[in-house]
Design a protein around this motif. Sequence first.
Motif, mmCIF file in Angstrom:
data_model
loop_
_atom_site.group_PDB
_atom_site.id
_atom_site.type_symbol
_atom_site.label_atom_id
_atom_site.label_comp_id
_atom_site.label_asym_id
_atom_site.label_seq_id
_atom_site.Cartn_x
_atom_site.Cartn_y
_atom_site.Cartn_z
ATOM 1 N N ILE A 31 0.864 -1.229 -0.117
ATOM 2 C CA ILE A 31 0.094 0.124 -0.018
ATOM 3 C C ILE A 31 1.042 1.170 0.101
ATOM 4 O O ILE A 31 2.155 1.123 0.542
ATOM 5 N N GLU A 32 0.468 2.156 -0.689
ATOM 6 C CA GLU A 32 1.136 3.667 -0.614
ATOM 7 C C GLU A 32 0.843 4.436 0.503
ATOM 8 O O GLU A 32 -0.136 4.253 1.060
ATOM 9 N N ASP A 34 0.004 7.576 0.807
ATOM 10 C CA ASP A 34 -1.009 8.561 0.586
ATOM 11 C C ASP A 34 -2.495 7.714 0.982
ATOM 12 O O ASP A 34 -3.107 8.017 1.677
ATOM 13 N N ASP A 35 -2.437 6.340 0.175
ATOM 14 C CA ASP A 35 -3.651 5.522 0.460
ATOM 15 C C ASP A 35 -3.833 5.190 1.986
ATOM 16 O O ASP A 35 -4.865 5.209 2.788
ATOM 17 N N CYS A 38 -5.078 8.232 4.047
ATOM 18 C CA CYS A 38 -6.402 8.314 3.848
ATOM 19 C C CYS A 38 -7.215 7.364 4.696
ATOM 20 O O CYS A 38 -8.420 7.437 5.426
ATOM 21 N N TYR A 78 -6.145 -4.901 -0.431
ATOM 22 C CA TYR A 78 -4.782 -4.782 -0.807
ATOM 23 C C TYR A 78 -3.946 -6.037 -0.837
ATOM 24 O O TYR A 78 -4.672 -6.932 0.068
#
Length: 349
Positions: A31-32, A34-35, A38, A78
């Motif tokens: 997972i990045e 930014d995600d 959030c 994910y």
Amino acid sequence: MECFRIDESGYTGFDLLNAAQRFQGAAAIAIEDDDARCLIREHFPSLQAAELKYSALARRPANHPRLLALQRDLLTHYKCVTYVCDKRYLLLLMYLDYAVEPFYYERGHDFYADGQNYALASLLHTAGPTLFGKSAFERLLASFQRAVKEKSPQALGALVQAARSTNWQALPEALGPLAQFAAPECLQAIATPGVSTDAAWVVLQSLISRMEVMADSAYRVEHDQSKNLRTYHDLLQRYIDHDEEITFRQTEIANLTFPLKLQSVILVDSKSSPAVQLADVMIGAVVEAMNTLTGQRSRGLDALEVISLYSHEQLIHMLPSTDFDQQKRFRQGTQASEVIDYFASHFYK
């Protein structure tokens, strides 16, 4: 390039008998940041702490539904894998690897055929204290752990004496090599440089085997720069640098092939990596669930609900099982002996 974030829990180095931390594991999630940021904001909009930490959040029952919902989102959307092991069971497997198997190898027997070592370790985990005497069995395991760490003649001698002090005749197939024969091939294996009871390499092998399957192509790993994870970092780098072409069958659902798709490993500060913080939540919840299911803890998330969130391929475990027929089916045709020899000669000198 795809990136898996890793965090660990329960690491106690060579000491696998630590009563306060019976389980060890790690989680990896693609997972990045930014995600991840959030998702944290969505599930914990009022979070004031600088870092999302499972241990802190789980103390408050009001956070439990949010923690479960967060994990459900991660496991649904994910690529994730979590590994957990019973460290006492793992120590028994190591005892069989070094204090028993060399005796049979010298006599032409494949001790690892169809995973029979896992079945024997499960039997010892379950019935060892009754068969050999509880106090004597505990001394044997502690002496083995110390002998592997110190590798001195005194520690090896104490291990043989500890084996002889048990009721080893109750199962001579397991304790006889040391208690009856003080088998020099076993003592030599224990004293071999690089042989260790540190479980980090076992955890990493399991995570890598799944990440290699989940990754579509080349990928990298990021993990926290904590002291514990530096051990993982060094091992990962050795795996990355290994360029010999070879494949091992580990279980009916897992192979390990070199060279790896894994291209790089990077240390990061978990405070600045929301993705690593989510890996902390994943492994923290599973380790706590295992402690609850085995009576080590009485508070925290609903353990059965946590485990039910996982699909079969998302949760790897090394736990004792007395379903010996199932163990045989699961490990039939595996290359345990070849894997141990190969890793010992290429990664742990």
